[in-house]
Design a protein around this motif. Structure first.
Motif, PDB file in Angstrom:
ATOM      1  N   PRO A 136       0.690  -1.256  -0.016  1.00  0.00           N
ATOM      2  CA  PRO A 136      -0.065  -0.060   0.214  1.00  0.00           C
ATOM      3  C   PRO A 136       0.778   1.147   0.123  1.00  0.00           C
ATOM      4  O   PRO A 136       0.709   2.246  -0.717  1.00  0.00           O
ATOM      5  CB  PRO A 136      -0.794  -0.225   1.337  1.00  0.00           C
ATOM      6  N   ASN A 193      -7.749  -4.686  -6.048  1.00  0.00           N
ATOM      7  CA  ASN A 193      -7.162  -5.279  -4.886  1.00  0.00           C
ATOM      8  C   ASN A 193      -7.675  -4.166  -3.728  1.00  0.00           C
ATOM      9  O   ASN A 193      -7.953  -4.762  -2.561  1.00  0.00           O
ATOM     10  CB  ASN A 193      -5.612  -5.194  -4.881  1.00  0.00           C
ATOM     11  N   TYR A 194      -7.818  -3.056  -3.924  1.00  0.00           N
ATOM     12  CA  TYR A 194      -8.126  -2.113  -2.896  1.00  0.00           C
ATOM     13  C   TYR A 194      -9.452  -1.358  -2.644  1.00  0.00           C
ATOM     14  O   TYR A 194      -9.500  -0.543  -1.637  1.00  0.00           O
ATOM     15  CB  TYR A 194      -6.995  -0.870  -2.878  1.00  0.00           C
ATOM     16  N   GLN A 195     -10.208  -1.646  -3.802  1.00  0.00           N
ATOM     17  CA  GLN A 195     -11.619  -1.161  -3.752  1.00  0.00           C
ATOM     18  C   GLN A 195     -12.533  -1.253  -2.660  1.00  0.00           C
ATOM     19  O   GLN A 195     -13.233  -0.331  -2.056  1.00  0.00           O
ATOM     20  CB  GLN A 195     -12.318  -1.511  -5.018  1.00  0.00           C
ATOM     21  N   TYR A 196     -12.307  -2.410  -1.902  1.00  0.00           N
ATOM     22  CA  TYR A 196     -13.023  -2.613  -0.713  1.00  0.00           C
ATOM     23  C   TYR A 196     -12.285  -2.302   0.799  1.00  0.00           C
ATOM     24  O   TYR A 196     -12.763  -2.292   1.900  1.00  0.00           O
ATOM     25  CB  TYR A 196     -13.660  -4.166  -0.373  1.00  0.00           C
ATOM     26  N   ASN A 197     -10.953  -2.151   0.652  1.00  0.00           N
ATOM     27  CA  ASN A 197     -10.392  -2.118   1.742  1.00  0.00           C
ATOM     28  C   ASN A 197      -9.239  -0.925   2.141  1.00  0.00           C
ATOM     29  O   ASN A 197      -8.733  -0.549   3.182  1.00  0.00           O
ATOM     30  CB  ASN A 197      -9.520  -3.486   2.338  1.00  0.00           C
ATOM     31  N   ASN A 198      -9.101  -0.214   0.936  1.00  0.00           N
ATOM     32  CA  ASN A 198      -8.419   1.214   1.145  1.00  0.00           C
ATOM     33  C   ASN A 198      -9.096   2.225   0.120  1.00  0.00           C
ATOM     34  O   ASN A 198      -8.615   2.419  -1.219  1.00  0.00           O
ATOM     35  CB  ASN A 198      -7.136   0.888   0.676  1.00  0.00           C
ATOM     36  N   SER A 199      -9.959   2.702   0.608  1.00  0.00           N
ATOM     37  CA  SER A 199     -10.559   3.929  -0.207  1.00  0.00           C
ATOM     38  C   SER A 199      -9.783   4.871  -0.648  1.00  0.00           C
ATOM     39  O   SER A 199      -9.918   5.518  -1.577  1.00  0.00           O
ATOM     40  CB  SER A 199     -11.897   4.353   0.637  1.00  0.00           C
ATOM     41  N   THR A 202      -7.547   3.796  -3.765  1.00  0.00           N
ATOM     42  CA  THR A 202      -8.731   3.516  -4.714  1.00  0.00           C
ATOM     43  C   THR A 202      -8.850   4.961  -5.351  1.00  0.00           C
ATOM     44  O   THR A 202      -8.869   4.860  -6.527  1.00  0.00           O
ATOM     45  CB  THR A 202      -9.974   2.802  -4.300  1.00  0.00           C
ATOM     46  N   HIS A 233     -18.203   1.316  -8.211  1.00  0.00           N
ATOM     47  CA  HIS A 233     -17.727   2.335  -7.473  1.00  0.00           C
ATOM     48  C   HIS A 233     -18.737   3.473  -7.258  1.00  0.00           C
ATOM     49  O   HIS A 233     -18.883   4.179  -6.167  1.00  0.00           O
ATOM     50  CB  HIS A 233     -16.462   3.038  -7.903  1.00  0.00           C
TER      51      HIS A 233
END
Length: 871
Positions: A136, A193-199, A202, A233
């Motif tokens: 990240p 990879n990050y759309q659900y856990n690192n806005s 994203t 999104h």
């Protein structure tokens, strides 16, 4: 590194430390190897202080930007390795670096990319990707570097040289060939990879996609897998704003009109099926503002496609596109009428362009007519002030609403082009309904009703304001509304916005009073009493003073029956307020200028005899002259500087008021016809002694100079006896600004009277030049730009004076100054033409030289020239 100097980098450090840090930075920039110390500090994480890290990146940035070519290959390699080592460390550090450090690092990476990608570092992005993978913190830096690269290559706010522009084009072409598909793939992986856990990541990635889509192959982004992920999104609260912006950039991309229509339509279908076309007033306004911008982009993209298809003669596709546009109008109207002005403002472009299409159609369908009416009602509603608008202390929000209103006005004008009859009928309905019950109606509704009438004047334009002739239907409607406005009593409404709109509208439709002059007394009383010039609000009083002046001028002879009554009623408003009486005047001195001008116009345009006009003008000006004499005596005696300034200002106002009354005259003929020459000569004799006052010279001279300018127009040669003495006083102890303002007066006299003033000009020519040269030769600080500019402007004024003299055919004024002085003048002109880097002055000098050749003859001129250069 100098640890003491580094202490000054802390924002809380005292001024001496900060100055030392600044000097140290300058020292490191010119040092041959200081960058290596900074590179080592970054690579080995020697310093924990954020400001020192930032400082090190600044030194590296300077090295890469300005001195990179001076480095050896080994040194250049060291910089590359330093940045990669620093990047690797980011993924291991317990805490991420501060945002400002990451942004600065990204800028240095981008500068290195621009310098090395085409030659020594073609695997720039692949090297970075191999380091960061999907860590990240690494991804964060990778995305920041991509944005910094885009800023270097594409940012339109940065002015690039033609060489840089060519380089940037080559870089983009090479990227498209070598790495863009891989970069796009990396973006997709990041989003996945990050759309659900690192806005945060994203959103950063969506910003990158939006930035790059304008210059990469659209098919890499506008495909099923990417569009699906973006649309997904749109229903995630923390992602949807950035997703909206990203889709907007995709829609904005230039492409074939048929393909663009298909792309927009496919997007719209998915957005509509996701329920996004149903606008709720309670929805998140920040998202709706972005969504409104997206819908605006889609609408304008379809309209651009329609325009191209019509131009290409593809009527079938154009018709399909027009249907697609019409299908978006309902959504457009929901956004236009939204209570949040930002959301509404963002859709105005689509609305405006849609009306432009309707204007081009030969006939409108019933649905299109209904759309026009709906837009019209929306505009009328949105023009209305809200309860929160602060009229007494207008700030940023108020300024934004004023700008928004200007956008709505453009829509109203476009509506008038599409259907003037409908606009007129709609405004008339709203206006009449509102004014019938104005006493019980909220101020914002009354104001907007009058405002709409005001706006019709520009929306339905005519030549010379002839709204009340020609088209009978329109003239009758406007006449009826104006009659209602002035007879309804709405001028007494207790709100400043309504009051001001009333007066603005009355003045805009001044031709109405030629048709129905019986209403003039009613409106005059509104201007003159507590509704206008005596209103409790200074803002209303000030604006009314200006509008009253315009109103009186426009009515001209129709004012005759009311002149003396009006003059009596405004008498107290014209009183000069000396500083010591402590009385707070109703009008400021600037507002009083309009009242004096109005009084002058009333007297001059009246049908009175010359004798009566003379008496009235003397009644107007005598109190000013009497007060002036008293105040001048007080000024000479005054010790306190503040009191001196206050008295000088008051004297200046007196002169200004007298000057303003003369605006009613166009030339000497009109002054004579009114028998007013004598009173203005008396004013001259009263005001000129102020020039010899040793105090507050700049203020007093400025006022008297302005008065002399006016008198040259109004009295012509009668003013000439006063000029030598006035000039002598104005040339004493003068500064650059005094001379700059004095020279136009002499130019006016020279151009107007020519040979008549030749003896005077010959006498004062060298004293004026000596005063100019004296100021130009005064020493000034090297970096004093203000002084340099003053001298440049004075030099221009000097050359303008010489141009006026020679242009008036009076070369004898120069020729009779003695050989030495003539040489000096000629030398300064040649110097101005050749040596000074000021194109305006140079042009003037060439005109002077050309005129002198014409007046003196080639041989005489060449003789002077040779004396100047070979004495």
């Amino acid at each position: 590194m100098d640890e003491q100097a580094l202490l000054g980098l802390n924002p809380n450090a005292d001024a001496d430390f900060r100055q030392r840090a600044l000097a140290y930075f300058e020292q490191l920039k010119i040092s041959q190897d200081a960058w290596q110390v900074c590179a080592e500090a970054l690579a080995q994480s020697i310093y924990s202080d954020d400001h020192i890290k930032f400082f090190c990146f600044q030194v590296l940035e300077h090295q890469v930007k300005f001195k990179y070519s001076e480095l050896t290959e080994v040194q250049q390699q060291l910089i590359r390795e330093t940045l990669i080592t620093w990047l690797q460390a980011q993924m291991l550090n317990p805490q991420p670096e501060k945002t400002f450090i990451r942004n600065k690092a990204a800028q240095v990476f981008a500068l290195l990319f621009v310098t090395e990608y085409l030659t020594k570092w073609p695997k720039f992005f692949f090297d970075i990707l191999s380091v960061v993978d999907l860590n990240p913190r690494g991804v964060d830096m990778y995305l920041r570097i991509l944005m910094a690269v885009d800023a270097e290559l594409v940012d339109r706010d940065v002015v690039h040289t033609s060489e840089e522009a060519r380089r940037n084009t080559l870089l983009k072409d090479t990227m498209r060939e070598q790495c863009i598909p891989s970069l796009v793939e990396s973006w997709y992986q990041i989003l996945q990879n990050y759309q659900y856990n690192n806005s945060e990541l994203t959103c950063q990635c969506l910003e990158v996609v939006g930035a790059y889509v304008s210059w990469i192959d659209l098919s890499l982004i506008a495909n099923e897998r990417f569009i699906n992920i973006l649309l997904g999104h749109m229903s995630v609260e923390v992602l949807r704003e950035e997703a909206c912006d990203c889709l907007f950039e995709i829609v904005n991309k230039g492409m074939d009109p048929i393909d663009k229509t298909k792309l927009v339509e496919s997007l719209c279908q998915v957005l509509q099926s996701a329920g996004l076309f149903s606008i709720d007033q309670e929805d998140d306004v920040d998202f709706l503002a972005r969504f409104s911008k997206l819908v605006n982009g889609m609408g304008q993209a379809l309209i651009a496609s329609w325009t191209k298809l019509i131009k290409n003669g593809d009527m079938k596709s154009a018709q399909d596109t027009l249907q697609a546009i019409e299908a978006k109008v309902a959504l457009m109207l929901q956004l236009l009428i939204h209570e949040d002005d930002d959301i509404s403002s963002n859709i105005i472009g689509f609305c405006y362009d849609y009306l432009h299409i309707l204007k081009q159609l030969s006939a409108l369908s019933d649905q299109q007519k209904a759309n026009v009416e709906a837009i019209m009602l929306a505009v009328m509603k949105k023009l209305t002030y809200d309860e929160e608008y602060n009229f007494e202390n207008e700030g940023e929000d108020e300024a934004m609403f004023v700008e928004y209103r200007k956008q709505l006005k453009l829509l109203l004008d476009r509506l008038a082009q599409v259907s003037p009859e409908l606009l007129l009928a709609s405004v008339r309905r709203v206006f009449n309904t509102t004014l019938q019950n104005w006493q019980t109606t909220r101020f914002m509704e009354v104001e907007v009703a009058i405002r709409l009438l005001y706006m019709l004047a520009e929306a339905l334009p005519v030549s010379h304001g002839a709204h009340f002739s020609g088209d009978v239907t329109k003239a009758t409607a406007l006449q009826d509304m104006m009659r209602t406005l002035v007879t309804s009593g709405v001028s007494a409404y207790q709100h400043t916005s309504v009051t001001l709109e009333f007066f603005e509208t009355v003045v805009r439709y001044e031709k109405f009073f030629a048709v129905e002059p019986q209403h003039i007394p009613t409106v005059l009383m509104a201007f003159l009493d507590h509704r206008g010039l005596r209103h409790t609000s200074p803002k209303v009083r000030s604006r009314t003073a200006y509008l009253f002046s315009r109103f009186v001028k426009s009515l001209n002879k129709q004012m005759n029956p009311f002149i003396e009554d009006v003059l009596n009623r405004i008498q107290d408003l014209m009183e000069l307020s000396p500083p010591e009486n402590g009385y707070q005047a109703l009008l400021s001195s600037d507002d009083q200028l309009f009242i004096y001008e109005t009084a002058g116009v009333l007297i001059v345009n009246s049908e009175y005899s010359a004798e009566r006009k003379q008496v009235l003008m003397r009644n107007l000006l005598t109190p000013l002259m009497e007060k002036f004499k008293v105040l001048l005596e007080k000024l000479v005696m005054a010790q306190d500087e503040d009191r001196q300034m206050a008295l000088a200002d008051c004297l200046n106002h007196a002169v200004g008021f007298a000057s303003r009354t003369s605006k009613a005259f166009s030339n000497k003929q009109t002054v004579k016809q009114c028998g007013c020459s004598e009173v203005y000569l008396d004013c001259l004799q009263t005001f000129l002694p102020a020039l010899s006052c040793p105090l507050q010279k700049e203020v007093l001279r400025s006022g008297v100079r302005t008065f002399l300018h006016r008198m040259i127009i109004c009295l012509e040669e009668e003013v000439l006896p006063f000029i030598p003495s006035a000039s002598e006083h104005m040339l004493k102890d003068c500064e650059a600004k005094d001379l700059q303002e004095f020279i136009p007066l002499i130019n006016q006299i020279t151009a107007k009277f020519k040979t008549q003033v030749s003896p005077f000009l010959q006498q004062m020519f060298m004293p004026l030049l000596h005063a100019i040269f004296e100021v130009l030769l005064l020493p000034a600080e090297e970096n004093d730009q203000s002084a340099a500019l003053e001298k440049q402007m004075l030099r221009r004024s000097y050359f303008a004076f010489l141009q006026t003299v020679t242009g008036s055919g009076m070369s004898e004024v120069i020729a009779n100054q003695g050989a030495e002085n003539v040489e000096r003048v000629l030398f300064t002109v040649i110097q101005g033409a050749v040596d000074y880097p000021d194109p305006i002055a140079q042009k003037t000098c060439f005109i002077i030289l050309s005129k002198l050749v014409e007046l003196w003859g080639k041989n005489v001129f060449l003789e002077f020239l040779s004396i100047c250069y070979y004495p």
